[in-house]
Design an enzyme around this catalytic site. Structure first.
Site, mmCIF file in Angstrom:
data_model
loop_
_atom_site.group_PDB
_atom_site.id
_atom_site.type_symbol
_atom_site.label_atom_id
_atom_site.label_comp_id
_atom_site.label_asym_id
_atom_site.label_seq_id
_atom_site.Cartn_x
_atom_site.Cartn_y
_atom_site.Cartn_z
ATOM 1 N N LEU A 81 0.843 -1.211 0.000
ATOM 2 C CA LEU A 81 0.000 0.000 0.000
ATOM 3 C C LEU A 81 0.869 1.250 0.000
ATOM 4 C CD1 LEU A 81 -2.487 -0.989 2.859
ATOM 5 C CD2 LEU A 81 -2.954 -1.004 0.386
ATOM 6 N N ASP B 183 2.153 -6.216 2.710
ATOM 7 C CA ASP B 183 2.742 -5.284 3.677
ATOM 8 C C ASP B 183 3.223 -5.978 4.955
ATOM 9 O OD1 ASP B 183 2.498 -2.519 2.558
ATOM 10 O OD2 ASP B 183 0.420 -3.139 2.330
ATOM 11 N N GLU C 135 5.751 -4.375 12.786
ATOM 12 C CA GLU C 135 5.419 -3.531 13.940
ATOM 13 C C GLU C 135 3.935 -3.170 13.985
ATOM 14 O OE1 GLU C 135 7.539 0.315 15.821
ATOM 15 O OE2 GLU C 135 6.432 0.698 13.987
ATOM 16 N N ASP C 136 3.278 -3.181 12.829
ATOM 17 C CA ASP C 136 1.879 -2.754 12.812
ATOM 18 C C ASP C 136 0.925 -3.807 13.375
ATOM 19 O OD1 ASP C 136 2.308 -0.213 11.750
ATOM 20 O OD2 ASP C 136 2.529 -1.050 9.737
ATOM 21 N N ARG D 247 -4.584 -5.767 5.303
ATOM 22 C CA ARG D 247 -3.641 -6.182 6.348
ATOM 23 C C ARG D 247 -4.346 -6.870 7.521
ATOM 24 N NH1 ARG D 247 1.051 -2.073 7.592
ATOM 25 N NH2 ARG D 247 1.879 -4.092 8.245
ATOM 26 N N ARG E 156 -5.751 4.950 10.436
ATOM 27 C CA ARG E 156 -5.627 3.524 10.749
ATOM 28 C C ARG E 156 -5.940 3.192 12.212
ATOM 29 N NH1 ARG E 156 -1.883 1.074 7.102
ATOM 30 N NH2 ARG E 156 -2.329 1.945 5.053
ATOM 31 N N HIS F 165 1.034 7.230 9.716
ATOM 32 C CA HIS F 165 1.058 6.776 11.103
ATOM 33 C C HIS F 165 1.684 7.842 12.004
ATOM 34 C CE1 HIS F 165 0.900 2.441 9.575
ATOM 35 N NE2 HIS F 165 -0.102 2.528 10.420
ATOM 36 N N ILE G 41 6.755 2.456 -0.322
ATOM 37 C CA ILE G 41 5.462 1.939 0.148
ATOM 38 C C ILE G 41 5.230 2.389 1.607
ATOM 39 C CG2 ILE G 41 5.090 0.038 -1.465
ATOM 40 C CD1 ILE G 41 6.445 -1.833 0.587
ATOM 41 N N CYS H 120 8.946 0.413 11.465
ATOM 42 C CA CYS H 120 7.926 -0.604 11.189
ATOM 43 C C CYS H 120 8.488 -1.952 10.728
ATOM 44 C CB CYS H 120 6.911 -0.081 10.177
ATOM 45 S SG CYS H 120 7.629 0.709 8.768
HETATM 46 C C1 CIR Z 1 0.890 0.438 4.850
HETATM 47 O O1 CIR Z 1 0.375 1.350 4.221
HETATM 48 O O2 CIR Z 1 0.311 -0.146 5.755
HETATM 49 C C2 CIR Z 1 2.312 0.024 4.491
HETATM 50 N N1 CIR Z 1 2.517 0.178 3.102
HETATM 51 C C3 CIR Z 1 3.315 0.839 5.265
HETATM 52 C C4 CIR Z 1 3.235 0.618 6.725
HETATM 53 C C5 CIR Z 1 4.297 1.339 7.457
HETATM 54 N N2 CIR Z 1 4.152 1.113 8.835
HETATM 55 C C6 CIR Z 1 4.412 2.032 9.748
HETATM 56 O O3 CIR Z 1 4.738 3.179 9.457
HETATM 57 N N3 CIR Z 1 4.275 1.662 11.004
#
Ligand code: CIR
Length: 263
Positions: free
Chosen positions: A25, A67, A72-73, A92, A138, A169, A250, A256
């Site tokens: 993403l 992704d 970390e997410d 995700r 998010r 984020h 991305i 992350c």
């Molecule tokens: C997203 O949009 O979820 C991923 N392409 C990037 C996530 C990056 N995560 C973060 O900054 N904690």
């Protein structure tokens, strides 16, 4: 048992990039990441984590989740226990479950609370006793309220902050350097969440410099933010720079790409 400081870690968990990472993403199209270069940069990142003194474990790639290298997410780890979260992006949504299946044994325990709204790890900043959560596209109030009850059981107090619009984020634009010093973009600083802190404000043209990870005595950050690196070195921080050009396409950055924790 003494609790580790918010920047003291013994372990980190990463995920091997899969080919589908090029479909990750993004808010703005800057072209697809080059897969081979991204893998090389990921290896350099892992080397930096090891140099900072942590044992790094690497999970297998999960191509059904483009992704999923942004581990970390999917979870917040407190006192070695992984708390699975509730990702805000539909593509995700399955990542916490996958982390439970292939990463569960790397933690002291893994728990899966029920969330009534989305919450991403990229919006969660941990202090020694406080968990700060930035509301964003998010992460919702409801998700943060549910997390507040969970972290209270670990002795943490949750406080909410605002992620300025246009920023994916909360931690895309800020990080902790130690318990009293944060690094931030001007945009995020003006939201007021770091009142009372020493703040290092990154140059306007280096927003990516505000996403760093303090890991033990090192600060790991993007090679693409040289002015910020100099500022931090001048302040006495021991900086390790790593290339992040491909994950940046991305919307990824240094924080992350790993879950840091202590056992
Ligand atoms: C997203 O949009 O979820 C991923 N392409 C990037 C996530 C990056 N995560 C973060 O900054 N904690």
């Amino acid at each position: 048992m003494r609790r580790h400081r918010s920047f003291e870690f013994t372990h980190a968990l990463c995920r091997q990039p899969g080919r589908s990472v090029t479909d990750g993403l993004r808010l703005e199209d800057m072209g697809n990441p080059d897969f081979e270069t991204l893998c090389t940069q990921h290896e350099i990142y892992i080397k930096a984590l090891k140099e900072a003194g942590v044992e790094v474990n690497i999970l297998p790639s999960q191509d059904q989740f483009p992704d999923s290298i942004f581990v970390e997410d999917a979870a917040l780890v407190l006192d070695g226990v992984a708390i699975l979260l509730n990702p805000g992006a539909a593509s995700r949504a399955g990542e916490p479950q996958v982390l439970k299946e292939d990463g569960g044994t790397f933690f002291k325990d893994i728990i899966q609370p029920k969330f009534s709204g989305p919450i991403d790890g990229g919006d969660i900043l941990c202090f020694d006793n406080i968990v700060m959560v930035g509301m964003s596209a998010r992460t919702s109030d409801a998700g943060a309220d549910d997390l507040a009850k969970v972290v209270a059981k670990f002795g943490y107090h949750l406080v909410k902050a605002q992620t300025p619009p246009e920023i994916l984020h909360f931690k895309s634009h800020c990080s902790l350097l130690n318990e009293t010093t944060a690094i931030s973009t001007q945009a995020l600083m003006t939201s007021g969440c770091f009142e009372g802190f020493n703040i290092v404000v990154v140059p306007q043209d280096e927003p990516q410099g505000s996403n760093v990870i303090r890991v033990n005595e090192k600060v790991i950050m993007a090679e693409e933010a040289p002015k910020t690196a100099k500022m931090l070195r001048d302040l006495g921080f021991d900086v390790l720079q790593v290339p992040t050009s491909e994950v940046a396409k991305i919307d990824g950055a240094v924080s992350c790409c790993s879950l840091r924790y202590s056992l």
